[in-house]
Scaffold this active site. Structure first.
Site, PDB file in Angstrom:
ATOM      1  N   GLN A   1     -24.238  37.455  17.642  1.00 18.35           N
ATOM      2  CA  GLN A   1     -25.189  36.563  18.327  1.00 18.35           C
ATOM      3  C   GLN A   1     -24.979  36.649  19.829  1.00 18.35           C
ATOM      4  O   GLN A   1     -25.745  36.091  20.603  1.00 18.35           O
ATOM      5  CB  GLN A   1     -24.950  35.112  17.878  1.00 18.35           C
ATOM      6  CG  GLN A   1     -25.152  34.872  16.401  1.00 18.35           C
ATOM      7  CD  GLN A   1     -24.596  33.501  15.998  1.00 18.35           C
ATOM      8  OE1 GLN A   1     -25.286  32.501  16.074  1.00 18.35           O
ATOM      9  NE2 GLN A   1     -23.357  33.457  15.569  1.00 18.35           N
TER      10      GLN A   1
ATOM     11  N   HIS B   1     -29.502  38.338  19.200  1.00 17.43           N
ATOM     12  CA  HIS B   1     -30.058  37.445  20.222  1.00 17.43           C
ATOM     13  C   HIS B   1     -30.316  38.170  21.548  1.00 17.43           C
ATOM     14  O   HIS B   1     -30.481  37.511  22.572  1.00 17.43           O
ATOM     15  CB  HIS B   1     -29.132  36.238  20.442  1.00 17.43           C
ATOM     16  CG  HIS B   1     -29.139  35.277  19.284  1.00 17.43           C
ATOM     17  ND1 HIS B   1     -28.207  34.267  19.129  1.00 17.43           N
ATOM     18  CD2 HIS B   1     -29.988  35.150  18.223  1.00 17.43           C
ATOM     19  CE1 HIS B   1     -28.464  33.577  18.014  1.00 17.43           C
ATOM     20  NE2 HIS B   1     -29.538  34.104  17.449  1.00 17.43           N
TER      21      HIS B   1
ATOM     22  N   ASN C   1     -11.865  30.920  12.975  1.00 15.91           N
ATOM     23  CA  ASN C   1     -12.279  29.978  14.017  1.00 15.91           C
ATOM     24  C   ASN C   1     -11.071  29.123  14.408  1.00 15.91           C
ATOM     25  O   ASN C   1     -10.055  29.110  13.711  1.00 15.91           O
ATOM     26  CB  ASN C   1     -13.426  29.089  13.490  1.00 15.91           C
ATOM     27  CG  ASN C   1     -14.286  28.516  14.601  1.00 15.91           C
ATOM     28  OD1 ASN C   1     -13.776  27.951  15.566  1.00 15.91           O
ATOM     29  ND2 ASN C   1     -15.594  28.659  14.473  1.00 15.91           N
TER      30      ASN C   1
HETATM   31  C1  BJW Z   1     -13.175  30.351  18.786  1.00 15.35           C
HETATM   32  C2  BJW Z   1     -12.417  30.649  19.942  1.00 15.35           C
HETATM   33  C3  BJW Z   1     -11.403  31.638  19.809  1.00 15.35           C
HETATM   34  C4  BJW Z   1     -13.864  29.151  20.467  1.00 15.35           C
HETATM   35  N1  BJW Z   1     -11.218  32.235  18.608  1.00 15.35           N
HETATM   36  N2  BJW Z   1     -12.954  30.951  17.612  1.00 15.35           N
HETATM   37  C5  BJW Z   1     -34.228  22.487  12.674  1.00 15.35           C
HETATM   38  C6  BJW Z   1     -33.513  22.890  11.554  1.00 15.35           C
HETATM   39  C7  BJW Z   1     -33.171  24.234  11.361  1.00 15.35           C
HETATM   40  C8  BJW Z   1     -33.541  25.202  12.290  1.00 15.35           C
HETATM   41  C9  BJW Z   1     -34.240  24.792  13.387  1.00 15.35           C
HETATM   42  C10 BJW Z   1     -34.582  23.460  13.584  1.00 15.35           C
HETATM   43  N3  BJW Z   1     -35.263  23.355  14.762  1.00 15.35           N
HETATM   44  C11 BJW Z   1     -35.329  24.591  15.314  1.00 15.35           C
HETATM   45  C12 BJW Z   1     -34.728  25.465  14.490  1.00 15.35           C
HETATM   46  C13 BJW Z   1     -34.562  26.929  14.717  1.00 15.35           C
HETATM   47  C14 BJW Z   1     -33.607  27.210  15.839  1.00 15.35           C
HETATM   48  C15 BJW Z   1     -32.275  26.523  15.536  1.00 15.35           C
HETATM   49  O1  BJW Z   1     -31.466  26.994  14.767  1.00 15.35           O
HETATM   50  N4  BJW Z   1     -32.011  25.395  16.155  1.00 15.35           N
HETATM   51  C16 BJW Z   1     -30.768  24.659  15.874  1.00 15.35           C
HETATM   52  C17 BJW Z   1     -30.179  24.146  17.169  1.00 15.35           C
HETATM   53  C18 BJW Z   1     -31.050  23.586  14.865  1.00 15.35           C
HETATM   54  N5  BJW Z   1     -33.430  28.660  15.892  1.00 15.35           N
HETATM   55  C19 BJW Z   1     -34.262  29.431  16.582  1.00 15.35           C
HETATM   56  O2  BJW Z   1     -35.170  28.985  17.262  1.00 15.35           O
HETATM   57  C20 BJW Z   1     -34.061  30.928  16.423  1.00 15.35           C
HETATM   58  N6  BJW Z   1     -35.282  31.518  16.013  1.00 15.35           N
HETATM   59  C21 BJW Z   1     -35.822  31.253  14.813  1.00 15.35           C
HETATM   60  O3  BJW Z   1     -35.313  30.494  14.012  1.00 15.35           O
HETATM   61  O4  BJW Z   1     -36.983  31.955  14.585  1.00 15.35           O
HETATM   62  C22 BJW Z   1     -37.656  31.764  13.336  1.00 15.35           C
HETATM   63  C23 BJW Z   1     -37.457  32.942  12.442  1.00 15.35           C
HETATM   64  C24 BJW Z   1     -36.192  33.400  12.155  1.00 15.35           C
HETATM   65  C25 BJW Z   1     -36.010  34.494  11.294  1.00 15.35           C
HETATM   66  C26 BJW Z   1     -37.087  35.114  10.749  1.00 15.35           C
HETATM   67  C27 BJW Z   1     -38.373  34.656  11.036  1.00 15.35           C
HETATM   68  C28 BJW Z   1     -38.540  33.567  11.886  1.00 15.35           C
HETATM   69  C29 BJW Z   1     -33.659  31.558  17.752  1.00 15.35           C
HETATM   70  C30 BJW Z   1     -32.294  31.144  18.149  1.00 15.35           C
HETATM   71  C31 BJW Z   1     -31.938  31.696  19.506  1.00 15.35           C
HETATM   72  C32 BJW Z   1     -30.568  31.224  19.933  1.00 15.35           C
HETATM   73  N7  BJW Z   1     -30.408  31.411  21.265  1.00 15.35           N
HETATM   74  C33 BJW Z   1     -29.123  31.049  21.909  1.00 15.35           C
HETATM   75  C34 BJW Z   1     -29.336  31.129  23.446  1.00 15.35           C
HETATM   76  C35 BJW Z   1     -29.872  32.455  23.880  1.00 15.35           C
HETATM   77  C36 BJW Z   1     -28.767  33.468  24.051  1.00 15.35           C
HETATM   78  C37 BJW Z   1     -27.950  33.183  25.285  1.00 15.35           C
HETATM   79  O5  BJW Z   1     -28.424  32.588  26.249  1.00 15.35           O
HETATM   80  O6  BJW Z   1     -26.771  33.589  25.252  1.00 15.35           O
HETATM   81  O7  BJW Z   1     -28.082  31.868  21.415  1.00 15.35           O
HETATM   82  S1  BJW Z   1     -28.528  29.397  21.550  1.00 15.35           S
HETATM   83  C38 BJW Z   1     -26.838  29.811  21.600  1.00 15.35           C
HETATM   84  O8  BJW Z   1     -26.282  29.450  20.325  1.00 15.35           O
HETATM   85  C39 BJW Z   1     -26.774  31.350  21.727  1.00 15.35           C
HETATM   86  C40 BJW Z   1     -25.763  31.668  20.662  1.00 15.35           C
HETATM   87  O9  BJW Z   1     -25.911  33.018  20.236  1.00 15.35           O
HETATM   88  C41 BJW Z   1     -26.007  30.645  19.587  1.00 15.35           C
HETATM   89  C42 BJW Z   1     -24.854  30.422  18.665  1.00 15.35           C
HETATM   90  O10 BJW Z   1     -23.749  29.886  19.354  1.00 15.35           O
HETATM   91  P1  BJW Z   1     -22.274  30.304  18.920  1.00 15.35           P
HETATM   92  O11 BJW Z   1     -22.063  31.733  19.158  1.00 15.35           O
HETATM   93  O12 BJW Z   1     -22.006  29.815  17.560  1.00 15.35           O
HETATM   94  O13 BJW Z   1     -21.389  29.521  20.020  1.00 15.35           O
HETATM   95  P2  BJW Z   1     -20.832  28.017  19.985  1.00 15.35           P
HETATM   96  O14 BJW Z   1     -20.417  27.680  21.363  1.00 15.35           O
HETATM   97  O15 BJW Z   1     -21.761  27.091  19.319  1.00 15.35           O
HETATM   98  O16 BJW Z   1     -19.541  28.101  19.042  1.00 15.35           O
HETATM   99  C43 BJW Z   1     -18.376  28.832  19.396  1.00 15.35           C
HETATM  100  C44 BJW Z   1     -17.399  28.769  18.247  1.00 15.35           C
HETATM  101  O17 BJW Z   1     -16.278  29.581  18.550  1.00 15.35           O
HETATM  102  C45 BJW Z   1     -16.862  27.358  17.992  1.00 15.35           C
HETATM  103  O18 BJW Z   1     -16.936  27.097  16.593  1.00 15.35           O
HETATM  104  C46 BJW Z   1     -15.408  27.413  18.462  1.00 15.35           C
HETATM  105  O19 BJW Z   1     -14.533  26.600  17.699  1.00 15.35           O
HETATM  106  C47 BJW Z   1     -15.081  28.876  18.259  1.00 15.35           C
HETATM  107  N8  BJW Z   1     -14.064  29.417  19.164  1.00 15.35           N
HETATM  108  N9  BJW Z   1     -12.867  29.904  20.965  1.00 15.35           N
HETATM  109  C48 BJW Z   1     -11.994  31.872  17.549  1.00 15.35           C
HETATM  110  N10 BJW Z   1     -10.646  32.005  20.855  1.00 15.35           N
END
Ligand code: BJW
Length: 226
Positions: A86, A103, A195
């Site tokens: 991601q 992403h 994690n």
């Molecule tokens: C460690 C550590 C160490 C720390 N060792 N571990 C309601 C219900 C369900 C879904 C939706 C809803 N309303 C809207 C939606 C959909 C929406 C969504 O999911 N929203 C949620 C917030 C509810 N999703 C979308 O809109 C996506 N598109 C979509 O669904 O299209 C429809 C479709 C899909 C498939 C087919 C057909 C149609 C698009 C999502 C785009 C996400 N974009 C982002 C930002 C852009 C990228 C950027 O700027 O970088 O992407 S959001 C942000 O979160 C980023 C990340 O990739 C993403 C995930 O975050 P991640 O990587 O998990 O980071 P953190 O900070 O959350 O977690 C870090 C973890 O690491 C923690 O657990 C720590 O403990 C751990 N950690 N240090 C090991 N050293």
């Protein structure tokens, strides 16, 4: 040969100095998602959004892959591995891995008019002219909320065949990636989570600790058992 699918998130790059999103000092503590990571935000205030991604592009360019990124590259040399990330920081690519960047990538620009993509190493301007069609429609090649992630067919195909699925450093809060472990479970895969804290999603094994320590150890165990 065992088919392994690994999903990585911001946690794998944390020890390379890249900020995660949802930590108390993470990116979303300093910026509202609605202001910087949606198509509406870009339409409303393109300079703010370009500034946010320019800052992150600079950080990513200065960062180096860590022991966890390198370990996954080593694993790919020995097993049938599909690596899905991601992350948009390009650190898997810098480590020599082929990762599906679902992403997008900070190192690329995208024209919202003609769809052209290009390598973008420095800051993007506001507005940013597309190098292909010259329209002032350049944006970061990043999947924002409400947009469809890239290469979903490849992700789904790999997960449906997986014998082992591992999730490394992701909070499992953003869909569709957050649903991958359920799909892998339906496919009969053994589920591993790496994690600092358990996310609450169902996994068969939880490995607690920083990715730079847990991932290389796990990878070395797999390689020696082959
Ligand atoms: C460690 C550590 C160490 C720390 N060792 N571990 C309601 C219900 C369900 C879904 C939706 C809803 N309303 C809207 C939606 C959909 C929406 C969504 O999911 N929203 C949620 C917030 C509810 N999703 C979308 O809109 C996506 N598109 C979509 O669904 O299209 C429809 C479709 C899909 C498939 C087919 C057909 C149609 C698009 C999502 C785009 C996400 N974009 C982002 C930002 C852009 C990228 C950027 O700027 O970088 O992407 S959001 C942000 O979160 C980023 C990340 O990739 C993403 C995930 O975050 P991640 O990587 O998990 O980071 P953190 O900070 O959350 O977690 C870090 C973890 O690491 C923690 O657990 C720590 O403990 C751990 N950690 N240090 C090991 N050293």
């Amino acid at each position: 040969m065992t088919k392994i699918v690994i999903l990585t998130g911001a946690g794998i790059s944390a020890e390379s100095g890249i900020a995660t999103f949802r930590a108390s000092d993470g990116l979303w503590a300093q910026h509202r998602v609605e202001d910087v990571a949606t198509p509406d935000a870009f339409a409303r205030d393109p300079a703010l959004v370009q500034g946010f991604y320019n800052m992150r592009r600079t950080d990513a360019a200065q960062a180096e892959p860590n022991a966890a990124h390198h370990a996954l590259k080593r694993l790919a040399d020995h097993v049938d591995l599909t690596l899905i990330t991601q992350n948009v920081d390009g650190l898997h690519a810098k480590a020599g891995s082929h990762a599906i960047e679902m992403h997008g990538a900070l190192r690329r620009g995208l024209c919202s008019q003609c769809g052209a993509r290009w390598e973008q190493s420095g800051d993007m301007a506001t507005p940013h002219p597309c190098p292909a069609c010259t329209a002032p429609a350049g944006r970061p090649d990043i999947v924002w909320f409400g947009e469809i992630p890239y290469h979903m067919d490849d992700c789904m195909a790999a997960i449906q065949q997986a014998d082992l699925f591992a999730s490394i450093g992701t909070s499992a809060q953003v869909y569709p990636a957050a649903g991958f472990s359920n799909l892998a479970q339906d496919a009969g895969a053994d589920l591993w989570e790496f994690n600092l804290d358990q996310t609450g999603a169902h996994f068969d094994h939880f490995v607690c600790g920083p990715a730079t320590q847990t991932v290389p150890q796990w990878v070395d165990g797999i390689i020696t058992s082959l």
